[in-house]
Design an enzyme around this catalytic site. Structure first.
Site, PDB file in Angstrom:
ATOM      1  N   GLY A  17       0.826  -1.213   0.000  1.00  0.00           N
ATOM      2  CA  GLY A  17       0.000   0.000   0.000  1.00  0.00           C
ATOM      3  C   GLY A  17       0.855   1.256   0.000  1.00  0.00           C
ATOM      4  O   GLY A  17       0.424   2.316   0.458  1.00  0.00           O
ATOM      5  N   TYR A 161     -14.473  -4.095   8.556  1.00  0.00           N
ATOM      6  CA  TYR A 161     -13.190  -3.385   8.688  1.00  0.00           C
ATOM      7  C   TYR A 161     -12.663  -3.483  10.128  1.00  0.00           C
ATOM      8  O   TYR A 161     -11.479  -3.787  10.353  1.00  0.00           O
ATOM      9  CB  TYR A 161     -13.409  -1.931   8.275  1.00  0.00           C
ATOM     10  CG  TYR A 161     -12.171  -1.063   8.280  1.00  0.00           C
ATOM     11  CD1 TYR A 161     -11.218  -1.169   7.268  1.00  0.00           C
ATOM     12  CD2 TYR A 161     -11.965  -0.117   9.285  1.00  0.00           C
ATOM     13  CE1 TYR A 161     -10.096  -0.353   7.265  1.00  0.00           C
ATOM     14  CE2 TYR A 161     -10.846   0.697   9.281  1.00  0.00           C
ATOM     15  CZ  TYR A 161      -9.909   0.578   8.277  1.00  0.00           C
ATOM     16  OH  TYR A 161      -8.786   1.381   8.271  1.00  0.00           O
TER      17      TYR A 161
HETATM   18  P1  NAD Z   1      -5.479   4.532   0.564  1.00  0.00           P
HETATM   19  O1  NAD Z   1      -6.763   4.023   0.006  1.00  0.00           O
HETATM   20  O2  NAD Z   1      -5.053   5.916   0.241  1.00  0.00           O
HETATM   21  O3  NAD Z   1      -4.281   3.545   0.134  1.00  0.00           O
HETATM   22  C1  NAD Z   1      -4.458   2.164   0.158  1.00  0.00           C
HETATM   23  C2  NAD Z   1      -3.251   1.480  -0.434  1.00  0.00           C
HETATM   24  O4  NAD Z   1      -3.458   0.064  -0.329  1.00  0.00           O
HETATM   25  C3  NAD Z   1      -3.026   1.774  -1.929  1.00  0.00           C
HETATM   26  O5  NAD Z   1      -1.629   1.865  -2.154  1.00  0.00           O
HETATM   27  C4  NAD Z   1      -3.553   0.528  -2.645  1.00  0.00           C
HETATM   28  O6  NAD Z   1      -2.894   0.231  -3.872  1.00  0.00           O
HETATM   29  C5  NAD Z   1      -3.223  -0.542  -1.598  1.00  0.00           C
HETATM   30  N1  NAD Z   1      -4.074  -1.715  -1.739  1.00  0.00           N
HETATM   31  C6  NAD Z   1      -5.425  -1.805  -1.624  1.00  0.00           C
HETATM   32  N2  NAD Z   1      -5.828  -3.070  -1.836  1.00  0.00           N
HETATM   33  C7  NAD Z   1      -4.715  -3.794  -2.090  1.00  0.00           C
HETATM   34  C8  NAD Z   1      -4.473  -5.161  -2.405  1.00  0.00           C
HETATM   35  N3  NAD Z   1      -5.464  -6.045  -2.490  1.00  0.00           N
HETATM   36  N4  NAD Z   1      -3.202  -5.559  -2.615  1.00  0.00           N
HETATM   37  C9  NAD Z   1      -2.170  -4.681  -2.542  1.00  0.00           C
HETATM   38  N5  NAD Z   1      -2.334  -3.363  -2.240  1.00  0.00           N
HETATM   39  C10 NAD Z   1      -3.595  -2.946  -2.023  1.00  0.00           C
HETATM   40  O7  NAD Z   1      -5.586   4.277   2.126  1.00  0.00           O
HETATM   41  P2  NAD Z   1      -4.922   5.021   3.393  1.00  0.00           P
HETATM   42  O8  NAD Z   1      -5.934   5.887   4.004  1.00  0.00           O
HETATM   43  O9  NAD Z   1      -3.582   5.543   3.051  1.00  0.00           O
HETATM   44  O10 NAD Z   1      -4.794   3.768   4.380  1.00  0.00           O
HETATM   45  C11 NAD Z   1      -3.607   3.005   4.494  1.00  0.00           C
HETATM   46  C12 NAD Z   1      -3.784   2.009   5.631  1.00  0.00           C
HETATM   47  O11 NAD Z   1      -4.055   2.712   6.836  1.00  0.00           O
HETATM   48  C13 NAD Z   1      -4.960   1.048   5.425  1.00  0.00           C
HETATM   49  O12 NAD Z   1      -4.611  -0.223   5.919  1.00  0.00           O
HETATM   50  C14 NAD Z   1      -6.045   1.642   6.275  1.00  0.00           C
HETATM   51  O13 NAD Z   1      -6.979   0.668   6.703  1.00  0.00           O
HETATM   52  C15 NAD Z   1      -5.237   2.193   7.430  1.00  0.00           C
HETATM   53  N6  NAD Z   1      -5.897   3.262   8.176  1.00  0.00           N
HETATM   54  C16 NAD Z   1      -6.292   4.402   7.544  1.00  0.00           C
HETATM   55  C17 NAD Z   1      -6.909   5.399   8.270  1.00  0.00           C
HETATM   56  C18 NAD Z   1      -7.350   6.690   7.648  1.00  0.00           C
HETATM   57  O14 NAD Z   1      -8.017   7.478   8.340  1.00  0.00           O
HETATM   58  N7  NAD Z   1      -7.014   6.961   6.415  1.00  0.00           N
HETATM   59  C19 NAD Z   1      -7.148   5.214   9.640  1.00  0.00           C
HETATM   60  C20 NAD Z   1      -6.745   4.033  10.243  1.00  0.00           C
HETATM   61  C21 NAD Z   1      -6.100   3.060   9.493  1.00  0.00           C
END
Ligand code: NAD
Length: 248
Positions: A17, A161
């Protein structure tokens, strides 16, 4: 004049990611500390290649992009083998790939439950499973799983989730206990609401009011915690909340 050695110089960090959002900034932050960077993402767009070019130019480290769906056991094994052979090893694994498929429990589709568990939880298992042999042989490894505060406090509409992210915490602690004797650490970060494409549609006012610090988090806030965990040699099995005081 002597050259300053950066703390993560000589190490390779694999970030799933890592093409955008929080993962992208974690990749940049680890590179800033001197780590070579392997970015894994599922998308076919140019963003991951752009991230790699940018990081290499800014930090003078090696970078490469691997396209792979982390929920696919066989593909993740091939990808991890490719990273190890391209970089000569993997010392840091950041499981940051994640998705949401929100819906109230009464109407949540089976496939939406399964897909979120497959990517967020099984994806991390796949990566740890394939990297752990490399870590054991090196007698060194650091795993950072990106969980969420919703694992600790729940959130309406996110049963799938929250379950996946709570599962990650159990996975983190079991792996930490299992591998600690071989100098392999495993920790989790539980971010609150962070500015990214995942939180784009959410109400800013509600998020801001929920966090004691009165603001939404930035990807840099999470990246700072990841750098800490990458370098904290006496920390394992912990869950570091980075949530502006949301879940306390
Ligand atoms: P985002 O949607 O901007 O990025 C997600 C990334 O995951 C992308 O690079 C995408 O290519 C990759 N991805 C998705 N499905 C995939 C798969 N099947 N195989 C390989 N790569 C895959 O999300 P974000 O907000 O940057 O979140 C990143 C992480 O942080 C996630 O695990 C999310 O659950 C966690 N998170 C986010 C938040 C928030 O508020 N944004 C809060 C808590 C946790």
């Amino acid at each position: 004049m002597s050259k300053t050695v950066r703390p993560l110089e000589g190490k390779t960090a694999l970030i799933t990611g890592g093409s955008r959002g929080i993962g992208r900034v974690i990749a940049q932050a680890l590179a800033f500390e001197g780590a070579d960077i392997a970015v894994v993402s599922s998308g076919s767009g140019p963003e991951a290649a752009d991230v790699c070019r940018e990081i290499a130019a800014e930090c003078g480290v090696r970078t490469a992009h691997y396209r792979c769906d982390v929920s696919d056991f066989a593909r993740t094994r091939e990808m991890v083998d490719a990273v190890r052979s391209d970089f000569g090893g993997i010392q840091i694994l950041v499981n940051c790939a994640g998705i949401t498929r929100d819906g109230l429990i009464l109407r949540m589709k089976e496939e939406d439950f399964d897909r979120v568990i497959d990517v967020n939880l099984k994806g991390a298992f796949n990566m740890i499973r394939h990297c752990s042999g490399i870590f054991l042989r090196q007698r060194e490894g650091c795993i950072i799983n990106i969980s969420s505060v919703v694992a600790l406090r729940g959130n309406p509409g996110q049963a799938n989730y929250a379950a996946s992210k709570a599962g990650l915490i159990g996975l983190t602690k079991a792996v930490a206990r299992e591998l600690a004797g071989r100098n392999i650490r495993c920790n989790a970060i539980a971010p609150g609401f962070i500015e990214s494409s995942m939180t784009e549609g959410l109400s800013r006012d509600k998020i801001t009011a929920a966090a004691a610090l009165g603001r939404i988090g930035r990807p840099e806030d999470v990246a700072q915690a990841a750098v800490y965990l990458a370098e904290a040699s006496y920390v394992t099995g912990t869950v570091l909340t980075v949530d502006g005081g949301l879940a306390m």
